[in-house]
Structures are given as C-alpha cells and as structure tokens.
Design an enzyme around this catalytic site. Structure first.
Site, PDB file in Angstrom:
ATOM      1  N   SER A  35      44.290  39.158  48.458  1.00 23.79           N
ATOM      2  CA  SER A  35      42.950  38.605  48.646  1.00 23.79           C
ATOM      3  C   SER A  35      42.931  37.086  48.783  1.00 23.79           C
ATOM      4  O   SER A  35      42.019  36.528  49.375  1.00 23.79           O
ATOM      5  CB  SER A  35      42.037  39.021  47.495  1.00 23.79           C
ATOM      6  OG  SER A  35      42.489  38.473  46.272  1.00 23.79           O
ATOM      7  N   GLY A  72      43.793  43.187  47.288  1.00 24.54           N
ATOM      8  CA  GLY A  72      44.322  44.203  46.392  1.00 24.54           C
ATOM      9  C   GLY A  72      45.748  44.610  46.686  1.00 24.54           C
ATOM     10  O   GLY A  72      46.321  45.441  45.974  1.00 24.54           O
ATOM     11  N   ASN A 101      49.089  40.811  42.230  1.00 28.67           N
ATOM     12  CA  ASN A 101      48.486  42.068  41.776  1.00 28.67           C
ATOM     13  C   ASN A 101      49.471  42.901  40.965  1.00 28.67           C
ATOM     14  O   ASN A 101      49.079  43.627  40.053  1.00 28.67           O
ATOM     15  CB  ASN A 101      47.962  42.869  42.969  1.00 28.67           C
ATOM     16  CG  ASN A 101      46.668  42.273  43.506  1.00 28.67           C
ATOM     17  OD1 ASN A 101      45.737  42.011  42.760  1.00 28.67           O
ATOM     18  ND2 ASN A 101      46.620  42.031  44.794  1.00 28.67           N
ATOM     19  N   ASP A 185      33.083  35.688  39.927  1.00 28.95           N
ATOM     20  CA  ASP A 185      33.940  36.642  39.223  1.00 28.95           C
ATOM     21  C   ASP A 185      35.072  35.962  38.464  1.00 28.95           C
ATOM     22  O   ASP A 185      35.821  36.610  37.743  1.00 28.95           O
ATOM     23  CB  ASP A 185      34.510  37.678  40.192  1.00 28.95           C
ATOM     24  CG  ASP A 185      35.361  37.071  41.308  1.00 28.95           C
ATOM     25  OD1 ASP A 185      35.649  35.851  41.248  1.00 28.95           O
ATOM     26  OD2 ASP A 185      35.713  37.806  42.239  1.00 28.95           O
ATOM     27  N   HIS A 188      38.449  34.858  42.235  1.00 34.34           N
ATOM     28  CA  HIS A 188      38.760  34.443  43.607  1.00 34.34           C
ATOM     29  C   HIS A 188      38.299  33.010  43.874  1.00 34.34           C
ATOM     30  O   HIS A 188      37.157  32.659  43.558  1.00 34.34           O
ATOM     31  CB  HIS A 188      38.095  35.396  44.604  1.00 34.34           C
ATOM     32  CG  HIS A 188      38.554  36.806  44.459  1.00 34.34           C
ATOM     33  ND1 HIS A 188      37.885  37.729  43.685  1.00 34.34           N
ATOM     34  CD2 HIS A 188      39.634  37.438  44.958  1.00 34.34           C
ATOM     35  CE1 HIS A 188      38.529  38.882  43.720  1.00 34.34           C
ATOM     36  NE2 HIS A 188      39.600  38.728  44.482  1.00 34.34           N
TER      37      HIS A 188
END
Length: 211
Positions: A35, A72, A101, A185, A188
C-alpha cells in the site's frame, strides 16, 4: 517506536495501479510493492511512484514506470506474481518494496527473507537491475523479532549484491512531525509524506537508472 511506523503495513486493497509514461522511453522501471506504493487513501498521482514519473520527466531521464503494487501485499504474494510481471513488463530495473505486511502479521522472518531473495533473483535472471526498499517495524512481536527482521534487507543486499534503501519512511515515521504525516488510520502516509518517501528512494534509484 511509534504506532505510525506500522504504516509500513498497508492492510486493505484489491487492485494494482499501473502508471506508464506516454512517451517513448529507453528504460522500464517496475515497482512491486504494497500500500505504501499503491497510493492507498490518496488521489491518483499523489503517491511516491507517480511523483517518481514526474521527477524522471523533469530530469530528462528517459524511462517509463509500471506500478504493480497491491495494498496488503506480502512477500509471498510478490513472489507468486514476479515471473508474470517480469514477462509482461520486461523491466530494466525492478524496485522491490515488500515485507512490511509480513512483519505486521508476525510471519517467520526466514520466510520473508527467502521470498524477497527469490524475487531479487528472478529479476536478476532476466538481467534487470534491482533496488530493495527496506522498512522498520515496531516491537509488536518482541525485540528478538524486531532485531531479526531489521537485518533482512541488508542481508539480502549483501548476499545478492543489490543496493538497499534501509528505511523508506525515514523522516516520515520518525520525524518531529510524524503525527501529521499519516492518515486518520495512523497507518498510511498522507500525500505530504510521499515527496519525502521519494527523496529517500531517489538517490539509489537514480544511480541505477544512470548506470
């Protein structure tokens, strides 16, 4: 280490973003990432890969950029896709931005290193130059895991003889204004952080392009 450093993880998302220069070019740069490279939560054109295209044009470096990043994505996912991506884009240079990840999910470090090494080797087999982009992670799974993971990128760089960017979020996740550098969030990076990300990657990338 702040939770913001977990921003490496890019959790959700479903599709790759491809950006290509309309003009004829002498080199192709393939970016395989998660991402952080797929413009998660940003308008198209705000991520560091899109900014890379603009910088190449500004500096009159003839190259097109193919962004095959998926939010992801894990190192295993990149490994499963790399041969098809290499065959399709025929890159001169492959930028690998994966592994975050894996760490967020606590996957075995040896597995991550094996997958990343396989991606590097696949690119080298088709005579593509390689740049490995590293990430640092918070000690969610303990210091032993963190210390082991922190050595993955440098180890691959040494063994495979490819250049490494140690921490793509330098001056983003660990800067004095880190709290403002991430989306709501807290995972990011915002658009304003992506020029810094590009600045972290650019020196090694430019060397390879002009090599």
């Amino acid at each position: 280490m702040s939770a913001a450093i977990a921003g490496a993880a890019g959790l959700a998302g479903t599709q790759a973003i491809a950006q290509k220069s309309p003009a004829a070019s002498s080199q192709t740069v393939l970016v395989v990432g998660d991402s952080l490279s797929a413009e998660y939560g940003l308008k198209r054109g705000e991520g560091w890969v899109a900014l890379l295209e603009k910088r190449l044009a500004e500096q009159k470096i003839a190259a097109r950029v193919v962004n095959a990043s998926i939010s992801g994505e894990t190192s295993a996912g990149g490994r499963s896709r790399i041969e098809a991506l290499l065959k399709q884009s025929k890159p001169d240079l492959v930028v690998i931005e994966l592994g975050a990840n894996d760490a967020l999910r606590g996957l075995p470090v040896a597995q991550t290193q094996d997958n990343l090494a396989a991606i590097v080797n696949a690119a080298k087999l088709v005579n593509a130059k390689v740049l490995l982009v590293g990430i640092q992670v918070p000690p969610n799974y303990g210091m032993a895991y963190l210390n082991s993971f922190s050595k993955v990128f440098s180890s691959i760089g040494t063994l495979s003889k490819v250049p490494v960017v140690p921490f793509m979020l330098r001056n983003v996740a660990d800067g004095p204004d880190a709290a403002t550098m991430f989306q709501a969030d807290r995972i990011h990076p915002v658009a304003a952080a992506h020029p810094r990300i590009l600045d972290n990657i650019w020196p090694e990338l430019k060397k390879l392009l002009l090599k």
